[in-house]
Design an enzyme around this catalytic site. Structure first.
Site, PDB file in Angstrom:
ATOM      1  N   ASP A  47      -6.464  -0.924   5.702  1.00  0.00           N
ATOM      2  CA  ASP A  47      -5.316  -1.684   5.209  1.00  0.00           C
ATOM      3  C   ASP A  47      -5.264  -2.972   6.029  1.00  0.00           C
ATOM      4  OD1 ASP A  47      -2.888  -2.855   4.744  1.00  0.00           O
ATOM      5  OD2 ASP A  47      -1.781  -0.966   4.626  1.00  0.00           O
TER       6      ASP A  47
ATOM      7  N   TYR B 140       1.940   1.546   8.702  1.00  0.00           N
ATOM      8  CA  TYR B 140       2.779   1.373   7.510  1.00  0.00           C
ATOM      9  C   TYR B 140       1.905   0.798   6.417  1.00  0.00           C
ATOM     10  CZ  TYR B 140       6.544  -0.536   4.560  1.00  0.00           C
ATOM     11  OH  TYR B 140       7.380  -0.857   3.518  1.00  0.00           O
TER      12      TYR B 140
ATOM     13  N   LYS C 271      -0.438 -10.602   1.765  1.00  0.00           N
ATOM     14  CA  LYS C 271       0.105 -11.639   2.670  1.00  0.00           C
ATOM     15  C   LYS C 271      -0.665 -12.961   2.615  1.00  0.00           C
ATOM     16  CE  LYS C 271       2.634  -8.292   5.136  1.00  0.00           C
ATOM     17  NZ  LYS C 271       4.065  -8.234   5.190  1.00  0.00           N
TER      18      LYS C 271
HETATM   19  N1  HOZ Z   1       4.977  -5.227   6.516  1.00  0.00           N
HETATM   20  C1  HOZ Z   1       6.127  -6.052   6.578  1.00  0.00           C
HETATM   21  C2  HOZ Z   1       6.927  -5.747   7.796  1.00  0.00           C
HETATM   22  N2  HOZ Z   1       6.237  -5.083   8.756  1.00  0.00           N
HETATM   23  C3  HOZ Z   1       6.871  -5.931   5.326  1.00  0.00           C
HETATM   24  C4  HOZ Z   1       8.050  -6.743   5.235  1.00  0.00           C
HETATM   25  C5  HOZ Z   1       9.122  -5.983   4.543  1.00  0.00           C
HETATM   26  O1  HOZ Z   1       9.116  -4.737   4.599  1.00  0.00           O
HETATM   27  O2  HOZ Z   1       9.987  -6.651   3.991  1.00  0.00           O
END
Ligand code: HOZ
Length: 429
Positions: free
Chosen positions: A239, A144, A267
């Site tokens: 990433d 993702y 983050k």
């Molecule tokens: N990458 C985060 C969750 N895997 C993002 C948090 C979100 O989408 O709010």
């Protein structure tokens, strides 16, 4: 545990906010029930508006590596806030944070701050396409990279959680240039490049996949990606939004000895404020506007509050170097949970590295998205609910990573394992 206030707050929020939440993973849709509304956090704990205390393993989905409300960071942010919240003009704080990051990650020679991981990934793709003058991109199933149109294809995180790894609303044409391969499958990558290598602008990968649960790269997977991309003149994008400054002081690439062409961070580098960046080789980054013709911009990019929060967070991490201790604590917790699950005859597998871990309800340790999809999400839901009821706040999805912080204590770990033991006993297969 009373949840009346949270329930009422959610009903009210639903009247105004789409789905009642500002990001889908916050809703408890995949596990059942309503989300908690959080009043405050301190150290390893969060407190909801009903006054319940929870040991928190979400950690704001990654940024809270120091635990919640670390005094030094809060004090520094407060001081900067008194001078003004945003100017839309450069401040020295941006250079200060950039210098720290560039010193820590050798592959980053120049960078650009943005406000979210999505922006970072989107901008990195544009830059890779601008640099190579090619259009195709390669991503891996279950990875993702934010909600960028062309990357929201077979994606992890909330997309996988809610069973829509490929979002609707994305014109076929936008995703036409996205080629998706299985994570950890180097043969598939080699074959693809043999056929289409000359058209591929970049390969984007989470070096440790954290958005389909924590999935470690197989030995040689990342180095093979580096070799293949170099051979065909494509760029390699790491990433490291999740892994940057989370596994070591720098990127996971530091530990692997691999230099991607572009890195995305987020983050931890903002310590809880909206900060992300993309950065890489000088030659590549020199194409970014206003130096070059690859356009990217942002009103709040490099925001002073976000910069000082990142600077203080990184300075604490550099001074205290908590990474080995975080890894040991995580190992103890993850293996402790796995052992208790097995004692109750449940198919649990603990995957962990640094301060990231996932407890998969699976017979076999998953190594890619297909295998994660074979995990038992209904067992996970029972586990999640049992833990929550007993004061442990986990990510509400089997497809996410748990995060430990420097503030988690031996006592937190022991309690979490003890509570799990009882919850596992209650789970009916
Ligand atoms: N990458 C985060 C969750 N895997 C993002 C948090 C979100 O989408 O709010």
């Amino acid at each position: 545990m009373g949840k009346k206030m949270s329930e009422a707050a959610f009903l009210e929020a639903e009247k105004y906010i789409a789905g009642g939440v500002d990001s889908p993973v916050r809703a408890f849709k995949a596990v059942g029930g309503d989300p908690l509304f959080i009043q405050k956090g301190k150290g390893s704990k969060i407190y909801d508006i009903d006054g319940n205390e929870y040991i928190d393993y979400v950690g704001s989905w990654g940024p809270a590596i120091l635990g919640h409300a670390p005094e030094k960071v809060i004090d520094a942010v407060r001081k900067v806030a008194e001078r003004g919240l945003s100017f839309g003009a450069p401040t020295i704080l941006e250079t200060e944070l950039a210098r720290r990051i560039i010193k820590a990650i050798p592959s980053i020679e120049r960078l650009r701050f943005v406000s979210s991981g999505t922006e970072a990934a989107m901008s990195a793709l544009r830059l890779a396409r601008g640099f190579t003058k090619r259009e195709d991109i390669v991503k891996f199933t279950g990875c993702y990279h934010g909600h960028v149109d062309s990357l929201l294809v077979e994606a992890g995180s909330g997309a996988a959680t809610f069973g829509n790894p490929t979002s609707s609303g994305i014109p076929k044409d936008f995703a036409r240039h996205t080629i998706v391969l299985p994570y950890n499958d180097i043969d598939a990558c080699q074959n693809l490049f043999k056929e289409l290598g000359e058209t591929i602008a970049c390969v984007i990968v989470e070096p440790i996949a954290g958005n389909m649960g924590t999935i470690l790269p197989n030995e040689n997977f990342l180095s093979a990606l580096r070799e293949i991309t170099l051979k065909y003149g494509s760029l390699l994008i790491f990433d490291e939004v999740l892994t940057g400054f989370r596994i070591t002081y720098g990127g996971y690439q530091n530990l692997m000895g691999i230099r991607p062409d572009i890195t995305c961070l987020g983050k931890v580098i903002g310590g809880g404020m909206p900060v992300a960046l993309y950065g890489g080789r000088k030659e590549v980054m020199s194409l970014v506007s206003p130096q070059g013709d690859v356009y990217q911009a942002g009103t709040l990019s490099g925001n002073p509050l976000a910069m000082i929060s990142g600077i203080e967070t990184l300075d604490i991490l550099r001074r205290e170097n908590p990474y080995l201790s975080l890894h040991q604590t995580t190992e103890k917790l993850a293996l402790g949970l796995e052992e208790e699950g097995k004692r109750s005859n449940l198919p649990v597998k603990a995957s962990f590295i640094g301060s990231m871990f996932t407890l998969f309800f699976c017979d076999k340790m998953p190594g890619n998205f297909d295998m994660v999809n074979r995990c038992d999400t209904s067992l996970f839901s029972m586990y999640f609910k049992g833990m929550l009821k007993n004061g442990v706040y986990l990510p509400p999805s089997q497809f996410e990573t748990n995060f430990l912080s420097c503030a988690h204590t031996e006592d937190d770990i022991r309690k979490t394992i003890d509570i799990s033991k009882e919850v596992f006993k209650d789970i009916k297969r």
